[in-house]
Design a protein around this motif. Sequence first.
Motif, short mmCIF file in Angstrom:
data_model
loop_
_atom_site.label_atom_id
_atom_site.label_comp_id
_atom_site.label_asym_id
_atom_site.label_seq_id
_atom_site.Cartn_x
_atom_site.Cartn_y
_atom_site.Cartn_z
N SER A 84 2.25 -25.45 -18.62
CA SER A 84 3.46 -24.62 -18.57
C SER A 84 4.65 -25.35 -19.19
O SER A 84 5.45 -24.74 -19.90
CB SER A 84 3.76 -24.16 -17.14
N LYS B 90 6.26 -23.52 -22.48
CA LYS B 90 7.66 -23.06 -22.46
C LYS B 90 8.43 -23.58 -23.68
O LYS B 90 9.17 -22.84 -24.33
CB LYS B 90 8.36 -23.67 -21.21
N TYR C 137 7.25 -16.38 -23.36
CA TYR C 137 6.33 -17.25 -22.64
C TYR C 137 5.81 -16.51 -21.42
O TYR C 137 6.60 -15.93 -20.67
CB TYR C 137 7.05 -18.55 -22.21
N ASP D 45 3.45 -17.07 -18.05
CA ASP D 45 2.77 -18.00 -17.15
C ASP D 45 1.81 -17.18 -16.26
O ASP D 45 2.23 -16.62 -15.26
CB ASP D 45 3.85 -18.71 -16.32
N GLU E 52 14.56 -22.32 -15.88
CA GLU E 52 13.22 -21.72 -15.96
C GLU E 52 13.29 -20.24 -15.68
O GLU E 52 14.19 -19.77 -14.99
CB GLU E 52 12.26 -22.40 -14.97
N ASP F 127 -0.13 -19.07 -21.01
CA ASP F 127 -0.97 -20.15 -20.49
C ASP F 127 -1.71 -19.72 -19.24
O ASP F 127 -1.30 -18.82 -18.53
CB ASP F 127 -0.16 -21.44 -20.30
#
Length: 223
Positions: free
Chosen positions: A17, A21, A31, A33, A75, A127
């Motif tokens: 991650s 990112k 992105y 996750d 984030e 990811d």
Amino acid sequence: MKKIQVAIDGPASAGKSTVAKIVAKKLHFIYCDTGAMYRSVTFAALKNHVKLDDDQALKELLKTIQIRFVPAEPEQRVFVNDEEVTQAIRTPEITNNVSLVSAQPSVRAELTKRQQEIAEAGGIVMDGRDIGTTVLPNAEVKIFLVASVHERAVRRFKENQIKGIDTPLDVLEKEIEERDYKDSHREISPLIQAKDAVLVDTTSLTIDQVVDKILEIIDQKTN
Ligand code: DC
């Protein structure tokens, strides 16, 4: 830059991650996750007292939950319906229970579908564990990121210290080994390297070195 799909898979704490990112930011890509999605379902199941291995009950639960990513610094924020779960999905309780939820067929089928929708337009770095094999089998670039168990435990230990969690290093090593085993031995979409994925071992590399390596691979594959 062409709006391609970049799939980054690998075991827990290999740095996926963190680098995904940065790579997404550099390419102006989205992105995604996918681990956060499995964690969000685990969070909702615990909150709603749904048994974590009850596939049918989880299927029903999923019909009632929307998982959203909202861009933010430092984030992106994660929401389950209107509840922010960005921090709540990173607790040891979720980490230790997520393998059970992510092994359920209905959960995998539904989240795979949602992930494919998110990635459809391309321009994405995603990811997870099964992105290159199952979710985006036609991704233009596939990376398989690995690191030794010891190195991954040290990384998690440092992250935990910042959060005020002090699980000993040897316990973290055991937890990582257990999660590796569960992720790689489950029946559906186990963690395996896709045939056309490029292996990157991050054990002795800095974050910047891993990012540069991945950007180089993207450049080679797209030019
Ligand atoms: O990357 P992470 O540690 O946040 O992932 C949490 C768990 O979710 C991990 O134990 C395996 C599962 N997972 C999965 O099965 N498939 C994915 N694509 C992503 C995560």
